[in-house]
Structure formats: structure tokens, C-alpha cells
Motif scaffolding. Structure first.
Motif, PDB file in Angstrom:
ATOM      1  N   ALA A  44       0.832  -1.205   0.000  1.00  0.00           N
ATOM      2  CA  ALA A  44       0.000   0.000   0.000  1.00  0.00           C
ATOM      3  C   ALA A  44       0.866   1.254   0.000  1.00  0.00           C
ATOM      4  O   ALA A  44       0.569   2.231  -0.705  1.00  0.00           O
ATOM      5  N   TRP A  45       1.950   1.230   0.774  1.00  0.00           N
ATOM      6  CA  TRP A  45       2.869   2.380   0.767  1.00  0.00           C
ATOM      7  C   TRP A  45       3.513   2.552  -0.610  1.00  0.00           C
ATOM      8  O   TRP A  45       3.714   3.674  -1.063  1.00  0.00           O
ATOM      9  N   ALA A  46       3.836   1.434  -1.269  1.00  0.00           N
ATOM     10  CA  ALA A  46       4.424   1.530  -2.606  1.00  0.00           C
ATOM     11  C   ALA A  46       3.448   2.197  -3.574  1.00  0.00           C
ATOM     12  O   ALA A  46       3.846   3.055  -4.373  1.00  0.00           O
ATOM     13  N   LEU A  47       2.175   1.839  -3.506  1.00  0.00           N
ATOM     14  CA  LEU A  47       1.178   2.475  -4.372  1.00  0.00           C
ATOM     15  C   LEU A  47       1.022   3.956  -4.056  1.00  0.00           C
ATOM     16  O   LEU A  47       0.910   4.786  -4.965  1.00  0.00           O
ATOM     17  N   ILE A  48       1.045   4.294  -2.778  1.00  0.00           N
ATOM     18  CA  ILE A  48       0.944   5.708  -2.386  1.00  0.00           C
ATOM     19  C   ILE A  48       2.137   6.493  -2.906  1.00  0.00           C
ATOM     20  O   ILE A  48       1.990   7.587  -3.452  1.00  0.00           O
ATOM     21  N   ILE A  49       3.331   5.948  -2.761  1.00  0.00           N
ATOM     22  CA  ILE A  49       4.538   6.630  -3.228  1.00  0.00           C
ATOM     23  C   ILE A  49       4.502   6.819  -4.740  1.00  0.00           C
ATOM     24  O   ILE A  49       4.844   7.883  -5.260  1.00  0.00           O
ATOM     25  N   LEU A  50       4.064   5.805  -5.464  1.00  0.00           N
ATOM     26  CA  LEU A  50       4.059   5.871  -6.923  1.00  0.00           C
ATOM     27  C   LEU A  50       2.966   6.769  -7.490  1.00  0.00           C
ATOM     28  O   LEU A  50       3.200   7.495  -8.464  1.00  0.00           O
ATOM     29  N   PHE A  51       1.766   6.725  -6.909  1.00  0.00           N
ATOM     30  CA  PHE A  51       0.646   7.403  -7.539  1.00  0.00           C
ATOM     31  C   PHE A  51       0.286   8.753  -6.934  1.00  0.00           C
ATOM     32  O   PHE A  51      -0.415   9.545  -7.566  1.00  0.00           O
ATOM     33  N   ILE A  52       0.745   9.043  -5.736  1.00  0.00           N
ATOM     34  CA  ILE A  52       0.456  10.353  -5.144  1.00  0.00           C
ATOM     35  C   ILE A  52       1.704  11.244  -5.196  1.00  0.00           C
ATOM     36  O   ILE A  52       1.763  12.290  -4.579  1.00  0.00           O
ATOM     37  N   GLN A  53       2.660  10.840  -5.923  1.00  0.00           N
ATOM     38  CA  GLN A  53       3.874  11.592  -6.218  1.00  0.00           C
ATOM     39  C   GLN A  53       4.508  12.233  -4.994  1.00  0.00           C
ATOM     40  O   GLN A  53       4.868  11.548  -4.063  1.00  0.00           O
ATOM     41  N   LEU A  54       4.668  13.521  -4.974  1.00  0.00           N
ATOM     42  CA  LEU A  54       5.445  14.212  -3.945  1.00  0.00           C
ATOM     43  C   LEU A  54       4.841  14.046  -2.547  1.00  0.00           C
ATOM     44  O   LEU A  54       5.554  13.755  -1.586  1.00  0.00           O
ATOM     45  N   ILE A  55       3.551  14.184  -2.420  1.00  0.00           N
ATOM     46  CA  ILE A  55       2.905  14.087  -1.107  1.00  0.00           C
ATOM     47  C   ILE A  55       3.019  12.670  -0.551  1.00  0.00           C
ATOM     48  O   ILE A  55       3.233  12.479   0.645  1.00  0.00           O
ATOM     49  N   GLY A  56       2.890  11.666  -1.407  1.00  0.00           N
ATOM     50  CA  GLY A  56       3.015  10.286  -0.953  1.00  0.00           C
ATOM     51  C   GLY A  56       4.409   9.969  -0.446  1.00  0.00           C
ATOM     52  O   GLY A  56       4.570   9.286   0.574  1.00  0.00           O
ATOM     53  N   SER A  57       5.421  10.467  -1.132  1.00  0.00           N
ATOM     54  CA  SER A  57       6.805  10.245  -0.690  1.00  0.00           C
ATOM     55  C   SER A  57       7.077  10.917   0.645  1.00  0.00           C
ATOM     56  O   SER A  57       7.682  10.321   1.547  1.00  0.00           O
ATOM     57  N   ILE A  58       6.621  12.143   0.790  1.00  0.00           N
ATOM     58  CA  ILE A  58       6.838  12.866   2.041  1.00  0.00           C
ATOM     59  C   ILE A  58       6.053  12.208   3.174  1.00  0.00           C
ATOM     60  O   ILE A  58       6.563  12.077   4.291  1.00  0.00           O
TER      61      ILE A  58
END
Length: 68
Positions: A44-58
Motif C-alpha cells: 500500500a505504501w508503494a502504491l501511495i509513493i508511486l501514484f500520489i507523487q510528492l505528497i506520498g513520498s513525504i
């Protein structure tokens, strides 16, 4: 905002931002493989990082990792 600019000029202007985003995403995906996570499973974190771009990574860096 970009009227009157050629496509090449726009790409040159945005290239550093795109490069920083890709590097941050790669770093977060690497940290995801080696760190323990909290709140969500790793996929789930991988999907958040990939698809929510900058906000997901932060969000992953701030709240998704368990501190040692």
C-alpha cells in the motif's frame, strides 16, 4: 503562463523538478524495502509513493516508517 515559450524551453525549465521527484521516489521505494513500516502494508505504501507523487513520498518519510 508558458505562452510564447517553445516546448524545449518548458522541458528545460521543468527538468530539475522532474529529476528531483524521480530521485525522491526512488529513495522512498528503496527505504520501503529495508525499513519496517507502520499503519499500512508495504504494498500500500508503494502504491501511495508511486501514484500520489510528492505528497506520498513525504508522507511515507514522515509517518510511514518506524523509527529505531
Amino acid at each position: 503562463m508558458f505562452e510564447g515559450m517553445a516546448l524545449v524551453d518548458i522541458i528545460k525549465l521543468l527538468a530539475p523538478i522532474i529529476l528531483l521527484e524521480v530521485v525522491l521516489m526512488g529513495f522512498c521505494l528503496y527505504r520501503l524495502t529495508v525499513d519496517k513500516v507502520k499503519f499500512l502494508p508495504k504494498w500500500a505504501w508503494a502504491l501511495i509513493i508511486l501514484f500520489i507523487q510528492l505528497i506520498g513520498s513525504i508522507a511515507f518519510l514522515l509517518i510511514g516508517r518506524e523509527r529505531e
